[in-house]
Structure formats: C-alpha cells, structure tokens
Write a protein that holds these residues in place. Structure first.
Motif, PDB file in Angstrom:
ATOM      1  N   LEU A 104       3.153  -1.051 -10.048  1.00 28.40           N
ATOM      2  CA  LEU A 104       2.902   0.129  -9.221  1.00 28.40           C
ATOM      3  C   LEU A 104       4.100   1.073  -9.219  1.00 28.40           C
ATOM      4  CD1 LEU A 104       1.019  -1.360  -6.166  1.00 28.40           C
ATOM      5  CD2 LEU A 104       0.110   0.071  -7.974  1.00 28.40           C
ATOM      6  N   LEU A 136       1.644   2.103  -3.450  1.00 27.50           N
ATOM      7  CA  LEU A 136       0.393   2.507  -4.104  1.00 27.50           C
ATOM      8  C   LEU A 136       0.109   3.985  -3.843  1.00 27.50           C
ATOM      9  CD1 LEU A 136      -1.977   0.814  -5.477  1.00 27.50           C
ATOM     10  CD2 LEU A 136      -3.135   1.077  -3.310  1.00 27.50           C
ATOM     11  N   TYR A 151       0.824  -1.209   0.000  1.00 25.91           N
ATOM     12  CA  TYR A 151       0.000   0.000   0.000  1.00 25.91           C
ATOM     13  C   TYR A 151       0.860   1.262   0.000  1.00 25.91           C
ATOM     14  CZ  TYR A 151      -4.518  -2.150   0.347  1.00 25.91           C
ATOM     15  OH  TYR A 151      -5.655  -2.833   0.048  1.00 25.91           O
ATOM     16  N   ALA A 193      -8.542  -9.542  -1.576  1.00 24.09           N
ATOM     17  CA  ALA A 193      -7.827 -10.668  -0.975  1.00 24.09           C
ATOM     18  C   ALA A 193      -8.035 -10.689   0.528  1.00 24.09           C
ATOM     19  CB  ALA A 193      -6.334 -10.572  -1.300  1.00 24.09           C
ATOM     20  N   ASP A 194      -8.342  -9.534   1.092  1.00 24.24           N
ATOM     21  CA  ASP A 194      -8.503  -9.424   2.526  1.00 24.24           C
ATOM     22  C   ASP A 194      -9.870  -9.913   2.997  1.00 24.24           C
ATOM     23  OD1 ASP A 194      -7.099  -8.538   4.858  1.00 24.24           O
ATOM     24  OD2 ASP A 194      -8.655  -7.025   5.086  1.00 24.24           O
ATOM     25  N   TYR A 201     -11.084   2.388  -1.105  1.00 29.19           N
ATOM     26  CA  TYR A 201     -10.956   2.194  -2.550  1.00 29.19           C
ATOM     27  C   TYR A 201     -11.549   3.388  -3.307  1.00 29.19           C
ATOM     28  CZ  TYR A 201     -12.023   0.264  -7.169  1.00 29.19           C
ATOM     29  OH  TYR A 201     -12.129   0.078  -8.519  1.00 29.19           O
ATOM     30  N   TYR A 235      -0.085 -11.564   1.293  1.00 32.70           N
ATOM     31  CA  TYR A 235       0.326 -10.206   0.938  1.00 32.70           C
ATOM     32  C   TYR A 235       1.758 -10.134   0.431  1.00 32.70           C
ATOM     33  CZ  TYR A 235      -4.099  -8.220   1.724  1.00 32.70           C
ATOM     34  OH  TYR A 235      -5.430  -7.915   1.564  1.00 32.70           O
ATOM     35  N   LEU A 248       1.094 -11.113  -3.233  1.00 36.29           N
ATOM     36  CA  LEU A 248       0.461 -10.019  -3.975  1.00 36.29           C
ATOM     37  C   LEU A 248       1.437  -8.866  -4.183  1.00 36.29           C
ATOM     38  CD1 LEU A 248      -3.118  -9.831  -2.436  1.00 36.29           C
ATOM     39  CD2 LEU A 248      -2.500 -10.514  -4.747  1.00 36.29           C
ATOM     40  N   ILE A 278      -7.785  -5.485  -5.945  1.00 32.93           N
ATOM     41  CA  ILE A 278      -7.345  -6.866  -5.723  1.00 32.93           C
ATOM     42  C   ILE A 278      -6.787  -7.016  -4.301  1.00 32.93           C
ATOM     43  CG2 ILE A 278      -5.784  -8.691  -6.510  1.00 32.93           C
ATOM     44  CD1 ILE A 278      -7.882  -7.975  -8.542  1.00 32.93           C
ATOM     45  N   LEU A 279      -5.961  -6.048  -3.882  1.00 31.12           N
ATOM     46  CA  LEU A 279      -5.391  -6.104  -2.534  1.00 31.12           C
ATOM     47  C   LEU A 279      -6.508  -6.113  -1.482  1.00 31.12           C
ATOM     48  CD1 LEU A 279      -2.347  -3.624  -2.627  1.00 31.12           C
ATOM     49  CD2 LEU A 279      -2.269  -6.100  -2.514  1.00 31.12           C
ATOM     50  N   ALA A 280      -7.548  -5.317  -1.730  1.00 30.46           N
ATOM     51  CA  ALA A 280      -8.647  -5.259  -0.770  1.00 30.46           C
ATOM     52  C   ALA A 280      -9.458  -6.552  -0.801  1.00 30.46           C
ATOM     53  CB  ALA A 280      -9.548  -4.062  -1.075  1.00 30.46           C
ATOM     54  N   LEU A 332      -6.436   3.279   3.753  1.00 35.44           N
ATOM     55  CA  LEU A 332      -6.313   2.086   2.917  1.00 35.44           C
ATOM     56  C   LEU A 332      -5.750   0.914   3.709  1.00 35.44           C
ATOM     57  CD1 LEU A 332      -4.843   3.565  -0.389  1.00 35.44           C
ATOM     58  CD2 LEU A 332      -7.143   2.748   0.000  1.00 35.44           C
ATOM     59  N   VAL A 348      -5.179  -2.561  -8.859  1.00 35.75           N
ATOM     60  CA  VAL A 348      -4.333  -3.259  -7.882  1.00 35.75           C
ATOM     61  C   VAL A 348      -4.936  -3.112  -6.481  1.00 35.75           C
ATOM     62  CG1 VAL A 348      -2.088  -3.293  -6.773  1.00 35.75           C
ATOM     63  CG2 VAL A 348      -2.229  -3.057  -9.233  1.00 35.75           C
ATOM     64  N   ALA A 349      -5.409  -1.907  -6.167  1.00 35.55           N
ATOM     65  CA  ALA A 349      -5.994  -1.684  -4.840  1.00 35.55           C
ATOM     66  C   ALA A 349      -7.220  -2.560  -4.626  1.00 35.55           C
ATOM     67  CB  ALA A 349      -6.362  -0.216  -4.669  1.00 35.55           C
ATOM     68  N   VAL A 384      -7.312  -3.217   6.047  1.00 35.15           N
ATOM     69  CA  VAL A 384      -6.742  -4.443   5.495  1.00 35.15           C
ATOM     70  C   VAL A 384      -5.994  -5.225   6.570  1.00 35.15           C
ATOM     71  CG1 VAL A 384      -5.031  -5.321   3.874  1.00 35.15           C
ATOM     72  CG2 VAL A 384      -6.647  -3.610   3.143  1.00 35.15           C
ATOM     73  N   LYS A 438      -4.832   1.607 -13.334  1.00 36.48           N
ATOM     74  CA  LYS A 438      -3.975   0.502 -12.912  1.00 36.48           C
ATOM     75  C   LYS A 438      -3.871   0.466 -11.382  1.00 36.48           C
ATOM     76  CE  LYS A 438      -0.265  -0.594 -15.557  1.00 36.48           C
ATOM     77  NZ  LYS A 438       1.154  -0.483 -15.958  1.00 36.48           N
ATOM     78  N   ARG A 439      -3.689   1.661 -10.813  1.00 35.00           N
ATOM     79  CA  ARG A 439      -3.543   1.751  -9.366  1.00 35.00           C
ATOM     80  C   ARG A 439      -4.814   1.259  -8.669  1.00 35.00           C
ATOM     81  NH1 ARG A 439      -3.412   7.421  -8.347  1.00 35.00           N
ATOM     82  NH2 ARG A 439      -1.228   7.632  -8.851  1.00 35.00           N
TER      83      ARG A 439
END
Lengths: 222, 258
Positions: A218, A152, A149, B173-174, B147, A207, A210, B169-171, A166, B166-167, A170, B162-163
């Motif tokens: 990124l 990001l 993150y 997965a949680d 998000y 993580y 990922l 997907i990261l979210a 963000l 990715v965010a 998580v 793109k950003r």
C-alpha cells in the motif's frame, strides 16, 4: 523491524508533541462529543449514566478517525511519504510505528475521556483491571485497523470522506466488544466481560497481522 | 478529444457480441430468468400456505436464496482479491471479477435487507429488529458500500486494483469477527428474544423443491449479472486505452498537417 517501528513511533509522537494538534484539536473534540451526548440524552433522566460505556467508546471511535487522518496528514506535506518510502525502513516497522503512535495518542485520549464520563455522566469506575485491559486491547485494534485503512486512503483526494466510511464499519465489533466489556466492568461483573476482551484481542491480532502484510504494497502505491 | 460516433462505436461492439463467451452468458441469463419466473409461479400459486406462517411463507422462496447469493458474492470478491494479490496468479481478470462480484453482492445484500424487512414487518410487526443476523447483514452492507466507494475513486488501474484487493481482504477479515460480536451481543445476555422464522417452518415436499429452485435461480442470475458486469468493465478499460491511442494519433496527424 522493531527498531524501525520505534524510530517511526518516536518521530510521530515528537511531531505531535511539537505541533499539539492532538491536544489542541482532537482532545477537545472528544470532550465536545461527550457534552453533545448530554444534550441528546436528557441528563436528568439517568440515561447518561447507563449509556456511559457506549458513549465513551463512540467518542473514542470518532476521535480515532481524526487521529488516523492526522497521522497520515503529517506524511502528506513536504513529500514526507516519499521520504518514508525511500528511507529503507521496513514497511512492517513503519506500520507498527505509526500504529503505536496512534495507540499512544488514543491512550491519552481515553484517560481524559474516562475522567470526563466520571465527572459529566456520574459513572462509577469498578473492575478497573477489566476496564484497563479493554482499553488496551481495543486501542491496539483501533490503531492497527485505523493505520491500515489510513495508508489505503492516504493518497486519495477524497480521503477525508472515504476514511470514516471504510473504517467505522470495520471497527464496529470493537465498539460493541469494548462497550459490553465496560458495561460488565462498571456493573461489577468482570467475568461477563471476559469473552468480549478475548474478541477485542482477536481483532487486534488479526488487524496487526493484516497491516504488517499489507502496508508495504500500500505504501508503494500511495 | 474529438471522436465521431461511428468511430467510438465500431471497435467496441463489433467483436464482443460474437465472442463465444457471450453465448454462454445469454444462455445463463435466459435459464436464470426463466427459473426465477418458475420460482415465482411455484412460490406464489402452486405451493400451499404454511400452517404457522400462512401466506407469509412464500417469502421463504426469495429471502434465503437472495441472502445466500449476497454471501457467495462477497466470498467470490475476497477469493478473487486474494488471487490478484498473490504474485503468481496476478491478473486483471481477478480484479474485474472482484469488482463485478462486489457490486452484485451489494445489490443482493440490499435485496436481502429489504425482503427480510418486509418479512419482519409481517411476522414480528416491526420493520427492523436488532437480531444478530439482521444486524450483521446491515454491517456487511455498509462494509461493502465502502469497498465500492473506494473502487469508484479515479486512479491508475494497477494502483486501484491493488488497493481494492487489499481493502476487500481487510473487509472480509472483519466478517466473522463482526458476526460473532453481534451474535454474542444478542445471545449472551438476553436469550429468547431472537426470533427465527426458519425454526417454525418445517420445509418439505414441493416447498423444499421450490426453495431449491430458488437457490439455483438466483445463483444463475448472479452469474449472469457478474458476467455482464465483467464484460462492461473489460470494455470500459479497452475504451480508455483505445481512446488514448486514438487521441495520440489525432494529435500526430494534426502535427503533420500543420
């Protein structure tokens, strides 16, 4: 990849050792949080000892946000990020290196905070193996998610305010899992902490994976 | 940049309202809203009160369908983000779909929390309880608020797409990890405190049909809102592009005149 990771981690840790921002700012902040919790929960009524695992991990979480922000702040000055991008290092390696440096700093921080909860909250450390394992898994998970993150948000003008929003939801499972595992350890029932330890390990692996996949794209965009 | 009102309006409204897509969209909206109205009518007046929950059972026709739509929306956002990130399917279509679905998902997630809270106050006597499902839905809500906040940061469209992907997907997965953690949190140590209204309710007959209608109705409304949000996103992008082209043309004309 591993060599690149070691290079980047070495660089980040060297920067921290010289600038001492982590030791002079993040560490005192974490201790301050421990003291503020004591003001919020009356120490005379025994809440602090009971709540010690949760308070410990909340302090770690807040400090992790600062550590991640710092980790990308050092790339912001002098166009260091462009340098990193042009260096030809494997992006996965850069991710692992930065995450390792953040994890190393968090590890030191956790050691100091552990002393803090023992001294200030009167917590008795039992089940040391479980406590250590929890610290290890939770720290890797926090560092991996934080670094993913962090990159990001790194290029955004609003990164200081956006990153906590963000990152913190998580890593909420890390807070929950680590707190429960520590509670089990401190209460002397290490077996109850096992599922939580596995959850933390799964989080860390997910993580890390990922981050390894996403860091390249990124970094290009940042 | 000086654009007269007529100039600004002309290219945006003229073609979009006649596209075949808008007819399907309108039809979805009409059917969706009509079925929501039918659900309300069946739910409030036609179906009988439950033996256990009494009149409160009527929330059953709203709350689960709304929650289902929230989960569906976040699933669509994740899928669209994956399709965007995969090079062979990369298209701005997926980015817009992810954005639209994420926004509608947050709306429905909020509605889930509000309707659940009202139901909770009536049955359990409290607005909020740290039940596994409530807590993980609340986490989901803040996760996707982040998000949306990320999406709203102004930047180059390609970078943002793109950003954000990715965010997402990261979210996403949680979601299973946080659900599992919250579930264990509430069940490993203290069993029996989890109040589950669904277990007390035996749904049958007209009630089941009304519930099914509710699911269809809210899914249609979701599709309608996403289609609208998608179209707005596309128009905004076009307006940005055309605005720039127009400004360039104006500056050139000024240069020639001078």
């Amino acid at each position: 990849m591993w060599r690149d990771a070691a290079l980047v981690a070495g660089k980040d840790i060297r920067v921290e050792l010289r600038s001492r921002v982590a030791t002079n700012q993040v560490l005192p902040f974490a201790l301050l949080v421990l003291i503020l919790f004591a003001f919020a929960l009356d120490p005379d009524r025994g809440f602090l000892g009971q709540a010690a695992p949760g308070l410990f991990w909340v302090a770690v979480l807040f400090s992790a946000v600062l550590a991640v922000q710092r980790s990308f702040a050092i790339e912001a000055s002098d166009h260091a990020r462009e340098g990193l991008r042009l260096s030809g290092l494997d992006p996965a390696g850069i991710f692992l290196g930065k995450a390792a440096a953040v994890a190393a700093q968090l590890g030191v921080l956790e050691a100091v905070l552990t002393a803090g909860v023992v001294v200030l909250y009167g917590a008795h450390l039992e089940g040391a193996l479980l406590l250590l394992g929890t610290c290890l898994a939770a720290t890797v998970g926090l560092a991996a998610a934080g670094t993913a993150y962090g990159v990001l948000a790194a290029s955004l003008r609003v990164r200081e305010t956006l990153l906590p929003l963000l990152l913190l939801p998580v890593v909420a499972p890390v807070l929950l899992g680590a707190t429960k595992a520590w509670e089990a350890g401190l209460a002397g029932h290490p077996a109850q902490g096992d599922p939580w330890l596995r959850l933390l390990a799964v989080f860390a692996v997910v993580y890390l994976a990922l981050g390894v996949l996403a860091f390249g794209p990124l970094l290009e965009e940042s | 940049m000086i654009i007269t009102r007529r100039q600004a309006r002309r290219p945006l409204t003229s073609s979009s309202s006649r596209r075949p897509g808008s007819l399907v969209r309108t039809a979805t909206g009409v059917v969706g809203l009509a079925s929501v109205a039918a659900t309300v009518w069946l739910g409030l007046w036609v179906t009988p009160p439950s033996t256990n929950l009494g009149q409160l059972v009527r929330l059953l026709y709203i709350h689960p369908p709304v929650a289902w739509v929230a989960y569906l929306a976040f699933g669509v956002t994740a899928a669209a983000s994956l399709l965007y990130l995969w090079r062979r399917t990369r298209s701005v279509v997926w980015d817009r779909l992810a954005a639209a679905s994420g926004e509608v998902g947050v709306l429905f997630c909020g509605l889930t929390l509000v309707s659940g809270s009202i139901w909770g106050k009536a049955t359990w006597g409290v607005w909020w309880t740290w039940d596994a499902r409530l807590t993980s839905t609340a986490l989901l809500f803040v996760l996707y608020l982040g998000y949306l906040a990320l999406r709203r940061v102004p930047s180059d469209p390609g970078t943002r797409a793109k950003r954000s992907a990715v965010a997402a997907i990261l979210a996403f997965a949680d979601v299973p990890i946080s659900y599992l953690s919250v579930y264990w949190w509430k069940t490993l140590h203290q069993t029996g405190t989890v109040l589950n209204p669904q277990r007390q309710v035996h749904v049958h007959g007209l009630m089941a049909w009304t519930l099914l209608l509710g699911f269809c109705a809210f899914t249609l409304v979701y599709a309608w809102l996403v289609a609208h949000r998608y179209a707005v996103e596309a128009l905004a992008e076009r307006q940005q592009g055309e605005g720039l082209a127009r400004a360039l043309a104006e500056r050139r004309a000024e240069g020639r005149a001078a």
